[in-house]
Design a protein around this motif. Structure first.
Motif, short mmCIF file in Angstrom:
data_model
loop_
_atom_site.label_atom_id
_atom_site.label_comp_id
_atom_site.label_asym_id
_atom_site.label_seq_id
_atom_site.Cartn_x
_atom_site.Cartn_y
_atom_site.Cartn_z
N ILE A 110 19.52 -99.50 -51.28
CA ILE A 110 19.86 -98.50 -52.28
C ILE A 110 18.62 -97.78 -52.79
O ILE A 110 18.60 -96.55 -52.89
N LEU A 111 17.56 -98.53 -53.10
CA LEU A 111 16.32 -97.92 -53.60
C LEU A 111 15.70 -96.99 -52.57
O LEU A 111 15.31 -95.85 -52.89
N PHE A 112 15.62 -97.45 -51.32
CA PHE A 112 15.05 -96.62 -50.27
C PHE A 112 15.86 -95.34 -50.06
O PHE A 112 15.31 -94.24 -49.93
N SER A 113 17.18 -95.47 -50.05
CA SER A 113 18.05 -94.31 -49.84
C SER A 113 17.92 -93.30 -50.97
O SER A 113 17.93 -92.08 -50.74
N MET A 114 17.80 -93.78 -52.20
CA MET A 114 17.64 -92.88 -53.35
C MET A 114 16.35 -92.08 -53.25
O MET A 114 16.34 -90.86 -53.47
N LEU A 115 15.26 -92.74 -52.91
CA LEU A 115 13.97 -92.05 -52.79
C LEU A 115 13.99 -91.05 -51.65
O LEU A 115 13.48 -89.93 -51.78
N ALA A 116 14.60 -91.42 -50.53
CA ALA A 116 14.68 -90.52 -49.37
C ALA A 116 15.56 -89.31 -49.69
O ALA A 116 15.26 -88.18 -49.29
N SER A 117 16.64 -89.53 -50.44
CA SER A 117 17.53 -88.42 -50.84
C SER A 117 16.79 -87.43 -51.72
O SER A 117 16.87 -86.21 -51.50
N LEU A 118 16.07 -87.94 -52.71
CA LEU A 118 15.33 -87.08 -53.62
C LEU A 118 14.29 -86.26 -52.87
O LEU A 118 14.18 -85.03 -53.07
N GLY A 119 13.54 -86.89 -51.98
CA GLY A 119 12.51 -86.19 -51.23
C GLY A 119 13.07 -85.11 -50.33
O GLY A 119 12.52 -84.00 -50.26
N SER A 120 14.18 -85.39 -49.65
CA SER A 120 14.76 -84.41 -48.73
C SER A 120 15.32 -83.20 -49.46
O SER A 120 15.19 -82.06 -48.99
N ILE A 121 15.92 -83.41 -50.63
CA ILE A 121 16.47 -82.28 -51.40
C ILE A 121 15.35 -81.40 -51.94
O ILE A 121 15.44 -80.16 -51.93
N ILE A 122 14.27 -82.02 -52.42
CA ILE A 122 13.12 -81.24 -52.90
C ILE A 122 12.55 -80.38 -51.78
O ILE A 122 12.24 -79.20 -51.97
N LEU A 123 12.41 -80.96 -50.59
CA LEU A 123 11.93 -80.21 -49.43
C LEU A 123 12.86 -79.05 -49.09
O LEU A 123 12.43 -77.93 -48.83
N PHE A 124 14.16 -79.33 -49.10
CA PHE A 124 15.16 -78.31 -48.74
C PHE A 124 15.04 -77.08 -49.65
O PHE A 124 15.12 -75.94 -49.18
N LEU A 125 14.87 -77.31 -50.94
CA LEU A 125 14.82 -76.21 -51.90
C LEU A 125 13.51 -75.42 -51.85
O LEU A 125 13.40 -74.36 -52.46
N ASN A 126 12.53 -75.93 -51.11
CA ASN A 126 11.25 -75.24 -51.03
C ASN A 126 10.93 -74.71 -49.64
O ASN A 126 9.78 -74.35 -49.36
N LEU A 127 11.94 -74.65 -48.77
CA LEU A 127 11.75 -74.17 -47.41
C LEU A 127 12.58 -72.91 -47.17
O LEU A 127 13.61 -72.71 -47.79
N ASN A 128 12.09 -72.08 -46.25
CA ASN A 128 12.83 -70.87 -45.85
C ASN A 128 13.09 -70.83 -44.34
O ASN A 128 13.97 -70.10 -43.89
#
Length: 320
Positions: A257-275
């Motif tokens: 659960i902890l690993f999945s939460m951190l990976a989810s947060l990181g991927s969404i932050i990346l998504f919002l900063n890419l074009n």
């Protein structure tokens, strides 16, 4: 659960078309969809108490009837207010289905087997979410509007009632004696797990509801291309749930659960900063993979804290 996933995914694909239909801004459709969420959450919560008093098959028939009324009303809606009303009605029925399906698995299975079954159930949720954006985008290209798709779903849910007639639900008879022995209470641990489920659901619903609109309005993608982003998210979500089901007895739940939460947060932050299109597909896929095991893992972890868990405790986690 394929049906439930389609119900949740449709608005995210046709949000702009809905706003055009009722002549309002997209954010007002977002507000309208809140009624669906309110209906789902409230009925899921109170289903825990109703499951103790109502025959399981009658309980499901009630849900099918409510959903059919809500879908038919959505198809016929001519104003945003009527649309909101029938979204609320649909949500009430969907919440009952979510509660009944998850409670049946919690009641029938234990620990790792429970986690596997819940992961498989949610795999089908992911599968429905994969096909929905492709199907809706394809139908819209042939001038089939989103209201007609809601009409098809009305016929679909009515067919479930016919199938249910031949099903034996005797195994779900409520055991009052066992329930009275339950150690279930709203401890700090239970409330904390409920909060984790709440923030997970808010995050997933926000992403899946608004990502297509974000791609179309901010990055100027067409509906088919934007729908593909959502489908890639759900493809990896479904694949992750399939894999996590088989890995249930190999990884500690807390660590997963902890690993999945951190990976989810990181991927969404990346998504919002890419074009870049390729990187957007990659990060959306990684987000789906990271999100995949959170719902079944949090639900399994929460329900495993309580011996002889009562239905209202299961629906507490689901409501979150």
């Amino acid at each position: 659960f394929i049906f439930i996933s389609i119900m949740f995914t449709i608005p995210g694909v046709v949000l702009i078309e809905m706003s055009q239909r009722f002549g309002v801004d997209t954010y007002k459709i977002g507000y309208a969809l809140t009624f669906f969420t309110i209906g789902t959450s409230s009925s899921a919560f109170f289903s825990g108490y109703m499951l103790k008093k109502i025959d399981f098959k009658k309980f499901l028939y009630t849900a099918y009837f409510i959903i059919a009324v809500g879908l038919a009303g959505t198809f016929l809606s001519t104003s945003i207010l009527i649309f909101e009303l029938f979204l609320l009605v649909s949500g009430l029925g969907i919440g009952v289905l979510i509660a009944a399906s998850n409670y049946s698995l919690v009641k029938l299975y234990e620990q790792n087997e429970r986690r596997f079954k819940i992961s498989m159930l949610n795999f089908f949720y992911g599968f429905g979410s994969i096909i929905c954006p492709f199907l809706i985008s394809w139908l819209l290209n042939f001038n089939i509007n989103w209201q007609q798709f809601y009409l098809l779903l009305t016929l679909f849910i009515l067919s479930f009632a016919v199938i249910l007639y031949r099903c034996d639900t005797g195994i779900m008879i409520h055991n009052t004696e066992t329930e009275n022995k339950s150690s279930g209470h709203f401890s700090l641990m239970v409330i904390s797990i409920g909060a984790a489920m709440f923030f997970y659901v808010i995050s997933e619903v926000t992403f899946t509801t608004w990502v297509v609109t974000y791609m179309r309005e901010s990055l100027h993608w067409n509906i088919y291309e934007a729908g593909q982003i959502l489908s890639f998210f759900w493809i990896f979500m479904a694949a992750g749930r399939l894999i996590s089901g088989f890995a249930a007895d190999k990884i500690r739940l807390e660590v997963y659960i902890l690993f999945s939460m951190l990976a989810s947060l990181g991927s969404i932050i990346l998504f919002l900063n890419l074009n870049n299109a390729i990187f957007l597909y990659i990060t959306a896929s990684l987000a789906g993979l990271a999100y995949s095991a959170l719902y079944p893992s949090i639900l399994t972890f929460g329900t495993s804290q309580i011996e002889n868990i009562p239905p209202q405790m299961v629906t507490f986690f689901i409501t979150m």
